[in-house]
Design a protein around this motif. Structure first.
Motif, short mmCIF file in Angstrom:
data_model
loop_
_atom_site.label_atom_id
_atom_site.label_comp_id
_atom_site.label_asym_id
_atom_site.label_seq_id
_atom_site.Cartn_x
_atom_site.Cartn_y
_atom_site.Cartn_z
N VAL A 1 10.44 -3.91 -12.01
CA VAL A 1 9.14 -3.29 -12.30
C VAL A 1 8.26 -3.36 -11.06
N GLU A 2 8.18 -4.55 -10.46
CA GLU A 2 7.33 -4.72 -9.27
C GLU A 2 7.84 -3.88 -8.10
N GLU A 3 9.15 -3.85 -7.93
CA GLU A 3 9.71 -3.02 -6.87
C GLU A 3 9.41 -1.54 -7.12
N SER A 4 9.56 -1.12 -8.37
CA SER A 4 9.28 0.28 -8.72
C SER A 4 7.84 0.64 -8.39
N ARG A 5 6.94 -0.22 -8.77
CA ARG A 5 5.52 0.04 -8.55
C ARG A 5 5.19 0.06 -7.05
N LEU A 6 5.72 -0.91 -6.30
CA LEU A 6 5.47 -0.96 -4.86
C LEU A 6 5.94 0.32 -4.19
N ARG A 7 7.14 0.77 -4.53
CA ARG A 7 7.68 1.96 -3.88
C ARG A 7 6.88 3.21 -4.24
N LEU A 8 6.33 3.24 -5.44
CA LEU A 8 5.45 4.37 -5.79
C LEU A 8 4.18 4.35 -4.96
N THR A 9 3.61 3.18 -4.72
CA THR A 9 2.39 3.12 -3.92
C THR A 9 2.61 3.60 -2.50
N ASP B 1 4.27 12.38 4.33
CA ASP B 1 5.29 12.01 3.34
C ASP B 1 5.19 10.56 2.87
N PHE B 2 4.27 9.81 3.41
CA PHE B 2 4.05 8.45 2.91
C PHE B 2 2.62 8.02 3.23
N VAL B 3 2.19 6.99 2.55
CA VAL B 3 0.85 6.43 2.77
C VAL B 3 0.97 5.27 3.75
N SER B 4 0.19 5.32 4.80
CA SER B 4 0.23 4.30 5.84
C SER B 4 -0.64 3.10 5.47
N GLN C 1 4.17 1.07 7.52
CA GLN C 1 4.33 1.46 6.12
C GLN C 1 3.18 0.89 5.31
N ARG C 2 3.11 1.24 4.01
CA ARG C 2 1.97 0.86 3.17
C ARG C 2 1.87 -0.66 3.00
N ASP C 3 2.98 -1.30 2.71
CA ASP C 3 2.97 -2.76 2.52
C ASP C 3 3.18 -3.43 3.86
N VAL C 4 2.13 -4.03 4.38
CA VAL C 4 2.10 -4.45 5.79
C VAL C 4 2.45 -5.91 6.02
N GLY D 1 -7.82 6.38 4.77
CA GLY D 1 -7.30 5.02 4.75
C GLY D 1 -7.12 4.55 3.33
N ALA D 2 -5.92 4.16 2.97
CA ALA D 2 -5.63 3.73 1.60
C ALA D 2 -6.21 2.35 1.33
N PRO D 3 -6.55 2.08 0.06
CA PRO D 3 -7.02 0.74 -0.28
C PRO D 3 -5.91 -0.28 -0.11
N ALA D 4 -6.29 -1.53 0.07
CA ALA D 4 -5.31 -2.61 0.20
C ALA D 4 -4.53 -2.75 -1.09
N LEU D 5 -3.25 -3.05 -0.99
CA LEU D 5 -2.42 -3.19 -2.18
C LEU D 5 -2.93 -4.31 -3.09
N GLN D 6 -3.55 -5.33 -2.49
CA GLN D 6 -4.08 -6.44 -3.29
C GLN D 6 -5.19 -6.00 -4.24
N GLU D 7 -5.78 -4.86 -3.96
CA GLU D 7 -6.86 -4.36 -4.82
C GLU D 7 -6.35 -3.70 -6.09
N LEU D 8 -5.05 -3.42 -6.15
CA LEU D 8 -4.49 -2.79 -7.34
C LEU D 8 -4.36 -3.82 -8.46
N ALA D 9 -4.73 -3.42 -9.67
CA ALA D 9 -4.68 -4.33 -10.81
C ALA D 9 -3.24 -4.62 -11.21
N PRO D 10 -2.97 -5.81 -11.76
CA PRO D 10 -1.62 -6.12 -12.25
C PRO D 10 -1.20 -5.12 -13.33
N ILE D 11 0.11 -4.91 -13.45
CA ILE D 11 0.62 -3.98 -14.47
C ILE D 11 0.81 -4.74 -15.78
#
Length: 476
Positions: free
Chosen positions: A320-328, A58-61, A30-33, A242-252
């Motif tokens: 909020v964080e859960e919502s954002r993670l699941r969208l990614t 159907d999902f980003v790996s 899954q996306r969050d490894v 290949g998707a960017p690392a989640l750590q590269e996403l800016a804080p909300i």
């Protein structure tokens, strides 16, 4: 040998980690490894291999991020055409570490590059113990054959028949089957809620394996294919690069009500992820409701697409964080803020709120009985569900395309919306309100509640004209 299935319920997605002699492989991550890194550390394993059974739609790996974190090598089917360092897998290739042997089978049909992975625990036997089938063979179903831009569904279905009958079904009957998805996934039609099975059991129970000929199989699999969600092709391309690392996403950033309102006026979508009863009690006018408790990310991708700018309303900052993670996880990354202090902060500022009246199935039936022309009834389930039984006089406008199906409706006329259990109808009600409908009612409990109350049902037999019954029909 270590073997673990990780099941992500919100996406009906299964991934796997196998380990032996301190070395591990992860299949279809899954996306969050972080879960794989933590699990490997817990068991003293070094993740050396990341394997994708195909380019998921159907999902980003998280294959690239996991490889970057661990130094692992990514393995994919040779026809995937990916654009990052990897190893191409061909039919019959093997990968052995410790007492674990993985043999790759090219099993095209769901996609052209699909592979399945035959697993042997050499410490116990030379015979295979399991096969990781990706989206080729599900429990109770097979993969949909319409995800190629270059080949017809009929061509892919023919390849899928060959992959099943010439490769997977030749394995011993006691070999365990572990697919990449379960019930609820859009990659098949009749998947079981079970997360594993055996080759022998699937031969006996899987409807898609009953046709004796290739022609019969192709006809069965391509008849009345559900429409492919628009975001599928986009997720394939994300996974190809290949998707960017989640750590590269800016804080909300947290937004004061006035800031959120300014973003909404500029075109951002206000996405309210709270439970349906909280949304109904009071929400920001024009906001869209997709509850975090259900298949949140899938419906967000279908309804909103991947490129919309989104600002979130949630119960608290953890949500909020859960919502954002699941969208990614489905490729939605333009989340540019969340409402500080939630809806309570909005109300404190004296800003307007909107409410969505809720009606029970019995109340809807009473309204319908007293004045049949007084209320429009919308069934937002998919066509197959509609055919299996619906409320008399209801019109079927599936949620997948609801906003494109409203031109023939009077926005001043009261409308009641129902689905199976109430989750989709709440989304639909918010879309109708946003489109300017003035009197929208959400039917709590949906068609399940209607049936439980033994209210009249219309059943559509595709071979005959619709007929009414005064009690719910049995499943199927």
């Amino acid at each position: 040998m270590y073997f673990e299935q990780f099941y992500l319920t919100c996406l009906s997605h299964a991934s796997y980690m196998l380990g032996s002699d301190g070395i591990a492989a992860v299949v279809d991550p899954q996306r969050d490894v972080g879960i794989y890194v933590d699990e490997a550390r817990k068991h003293g394993l070094d993740i050396r291999y990341v394997i994708e059974t195909h380019l998921h739609a159907d999902f980003v790996s998280g294959h690239r991020e996991l490889a970057a974190l661990t130094g692992a090598t990514v393995y994919l089917g040779a026809k995937a055409g990916v654009r990052f360092p990897h190893v191409d897998v061909h039919d019959g290739d093997e990968l052995t570490f410790g007492k674990c042997r993985l043999r790759f089978l090219e099993t095209p049909g769901h996609t052209i590059e699909s592979v399945s992975v035959v697993v042997t625990d050499l410490e116990k036997s030379e015979q295979p113990m399991a096969v990781l089938t990706g989206d080729t063979l599900f429990i109770g179903d097979v993969g949909r054959p319409d995800l190629s831009g270059d080949m017809t569904p009929q061509q892919l279905a023919g390849m899928l028949f060959d992959s099943l009958h010439n490769k997977l079904l030749t394995l011993p009957d006691d070999v365990a089957v572990y697919p990449a998805h379960g019930a609820g996934s859009l990659c098949g039609r009749q998947m079981s809620s079970e997360h594993s099975s055996t080759i022998g059991k699937q031969k006996l129970t899987n409807y898609a394996l009953r046709p004796a000929t290739r022609e019969e199989f192709v006809k069965l699999l391509t008849a009345e294919l559900p429409e492919r969600p628009g975001y599928f092709a986009l997720d394939v391309e994300i996974n190809r690069s290949g998707a960017p690392a989640l750590q590269e996403l800016a804080p909300i950033p947290a937004l004061h009500p006035a800031e959120l309102l300014a973003k909404q006026k500029a075109g951002a979508i206000v996405l309210d992820t709270r439970p349906g009863n909280q949304f109904a009690s009071g929400h920001i006018p024009g906001s869209i409701h997709i509850g975090l408790a259900g298949q949140y990310a899938t419906w967000a991708a279908i309804v909103l697409g991947l490129d919309s700018e989104i600002v979130l309303v949630a119960e608290d900052e953890e949500k909020v964080e859960e919502s954002r993670l699941r969208l990614t996880r489905v490729g939605i990354e333009r989340v540019t803020g969340f409402l500080l202090d939630g809806i309570a902060g909005w109300i404190r500022e004296g800003l307007p709120i909107q409410q969505t009246p809720q009606v029970s199935a019995e109340q809807l039936h009473q309204l319908q009985t007293e004045d049949p022309q007084g209320i429009e009834i919308l069934d937002v389930r998919r066509a197959g569900e509609w055919q299996g039984g619906h409320v008399e006089a209801a019109r079927n406008k599936p949620l997948d395309h609801l906003t494109t199906l409203l031109a023939d409706m009077d926005r001043t006329h009261p409308v009641a919306v129902y689905c199976k259990g109430g989750y989709r109808s709440s989304i639909a009600a918010s879309l109708l309100e946003r489109a300017g409908f003035e009197h929208v009612l959400n039917v709590t409990g949906g068609f399940d509640a209607w049936s439980a109350c033994k209210l009249p049902v219309v059943f559509v037999d595709t071979e005959r004209a619709p007929r009414s019954v005064d009690r719910p029909l049995p499943p199927g």
